[in-house]
Design a protein around this motif. Structure first.
Motif, PDB file in Angstrom:
ATOM      1  N   SER C  93      47.694  47.299  36.177  1.00  0.00           N
ATOM      2  CA  SER C  93      46.658  48.177  36.732  1.00  0.00           C
ATOM      3  C   SER C  93      45.786  47.462  37.784  1.00  0.00           C
ATOM      4  O   SER C  93      45.623  47.960  38.890  1.00  0.00           O
ATOM      5  N   SER C  94      45.265  46.275  37.450  1.00  0.00           N
ATOM      6  CA  SER C  94      44.430  45.586  38.436  1.00  0.00           C
ATOM      7  C   SER C  94      44.974  44.205  38.801  1.00  0.00           C
ATOM      8  O   SER C  94      44.339  43.456  39.533  1.00  0.00           O
ATOM      9  N   SER C  95      46.121  43.853  38.263  1.00  0.00           N
ATOM     10  CA  SER C  95      46.704  42.544  38.580  1.00  0.00           C
ATOM     11  C   SER C  95      48.205  42.698  38.810  1.00  0.00           C
ATOM     12  O   SER C  95      48.801  43.714  38.453  1.00  0.00           O
ATOM     13  N   THR C 119      40.282  42.276  43.492  1.00  0.00           N
ATOM     14  CA  THR C 119      38.834  42.338  43.241  1.00  0.00           C
ATOM     15  C   THR C 119      38.097  43.021  44.383  1.00  0.00           C
ATOM     16  O   THR C 119      38.540  43.020  45.532  1.00  0.00           O
ATOM     17  N   ARG C 120      36.955  43.639  44.044  1.00  0.00           N
ATOM     18  CA  ARG C 120      36.053  44.205  45.042  1.00  0.00           C
ATOM     19  C   ARG C 120      34.637  43.859  44.570  1.00  0.00           C
ATOM     20  O   ARG C 120      34.333  44.015  43.377  1.00  0.00           O
ATOM     21  N   ASP C 121      33.817  43.355  45.453  1.00  0.00           N
ATOM     22  CA  ASP C 121      32.451  42.945  45.109  1.00  0.00           C
ATOM     23  C   ASP C 121      32.434  41.991  43.907  1.00  0.00           C
ATOM     24  O   ASP C 121      31.580  42.100  43.024  1.00  0.00           O
ATOM     25  N   GLY C 122      33.411  41.092  43.863  1.00  0.00           N
ATOM     26  CA  GLY C 122      33.419  40.069  42.825  1.00  0.00           C
ATOM     27  C   GLY C 122      33.898  40.515  41.463  1.00  0.00           C
ATOM     28  O   GLY C 122      33.858  39.749  40.503  1.00  0.00           O
ATOM     29  N   LYS C 123      34.377  41.786  41.340  1.00  0.00           N
ATOM     30  CA  LYS C 123      34.870  42.253  40.046  1.00  0.00           C
ATOM     31  C   LYS C 123      36.279  42.831  40.166  1.00  0.00           C
ATOM     32  O   LYS C 123      36.645  43.368  41.220  1.00  0.00           O
TER      33      LYS C 123
END
Lengths: 146, 146, 146, 146
Positions: C93-95, C119-123
């Motif tokens: 999903s995010s990786s 990541t976006r804005d460090g998250k």
């Protein structure tokens, strides 16, 4: 630029000192510190010099390396730290000469002379007065014996 | 090889400590310490571990890196030193697992697990008894809380 | 993240190829290519993958390395070029998981698995749909034999 | 040693050419090729020169770097290859001067002069006749215009 005959051959002649730990990856196939890697030590001590000698404002004028000369005088070894001495050997109108000595266990392993040029908008510019006086305070001590 | 869930997240858990000075050349284009260059710090601490934990005779059996895993947990910066912790996480018949922690200003920036294989004449061999007891003395402390 | 048993062991399985010339400075004291320096080759091929697989817009979402695993399967030598294969092994999903193979003279010297997080804005953030389809087009070929 | 005013400013002046692929890790924080890393390119081309110009027997006499001078004339970029030209600028009794040019996309980015000393048993020795004639065959072409 005329290059002075003998910059400091003793660590004590240099105003700014930098300690660098060697790494096993600094060694070459002969088991001593790689000649090109020594260039990284001079680079590190140069960066340390900038941080200590210049305040942030003066770093706005970009200083470029025009010429680098390394002399190899002895072989260095891992493990063990390197002591670097860095100072100013000569100040001209828009450029200056930095001198460095690389020492291990008190032995002089090499010296480096760097011609640095002061630039603004991509062109050489006169060294600002404030930077000139800062550089003068960081001169290499020349101990003339009569 | 089963990799233990949590090797030391505090420097004090590691038996052998190594201090490494960072270099301006360790930085990447983002202004923090380059991920691959961190691998050089682990390598340096591993070499330091060998020197401290093994005597010369035992280094005759060649130890090879079979697998390296780096976890990235935070960003490191230049200038400033890195503190490395190194110890043994697990000992098998012919291989062992080394655990390492990379710290800057007290913050854990990354961990490394290395699978090391004991070899003789190019083939894996049982870990000699004397080396086995040396490795056991350098275990990472696991502080289990009930 | 589950790591697949066998990413590509042949260069032809990888969608993106990168040729890297070795340097005498890549060698260690044993006369073969330094294990950590191999990490630089994987890094270089990863950067080449980004340039070929992503367009500029998608590079706005920052991709961070969370974990790197290197397997060492053979020794490399200087002089001579290295052929790298790079592709995508798994998309979550995010990786996502990148797989790489390092070859010299047709021999597989090592493999690398990299867990990369979007990541976006460090998250961490979900992988955007367009990036997801780009990654899917760069999958490592798995040649199952019945 | 007197250093000639102008070694080759065109790649065609050099007898031996070496192509080096740049790496993302060669870049510094300004996005161009790091000045010290350029030293690695000269080192690589020097090693390539030795392999092409000398046969194994002559490499028994150890050749040491006594002094290295780098001139920086332009900025290099990643990605893209570097073309190096290497040749001999001057031959003295126990030392010789190597000249090198570093080119990217046809532009001269820098030049290097290396003072190399022939040694036997740790002391400078006369250049053997056979090596002298080999070096002479690898001279940099000087195109004097009247």
């Amino acid at each position: 630029m005329r290059i002075p005959a003998s910059p400091g051959t003793h660590l004590s002649a240099y105003p700014i000192h930098t300690t660098i730990t060697t790494r096993v990856s600094d060694m070459d196939g002969y088991g001593h510190l790689n000649a090109i890697r020594l260039g990284q030590f001079y680079e590190e001590a140069r960066a340390n010099f900038y941080m200590q000698a210049f305040d942030k404002q003066q770093r706005d004028t970009r200083i470029l390396v025009a010429e680098l000369t390394f002399q190899y005088l002895g072989e260095g070894f891992w493990p063990g730290a390197i002591e670097m001495g860095t100072g100013i050997a000569q100040i001209n109108s828009s450029s200056f000469l930095m001198g460095q000595g690389l020492f291990q266990n008190g032995e002089l392993l090499g010296m480096c002379k760097t011609v640095l040029v002061c630039t603004r908008d991509g062109k050489a510019c006169p060294i600002p007065d404030e930077m000139r006086s800062m550089l003068a305070r960081q001169s290499i001590k020349t101990t003339e014996t009569a």
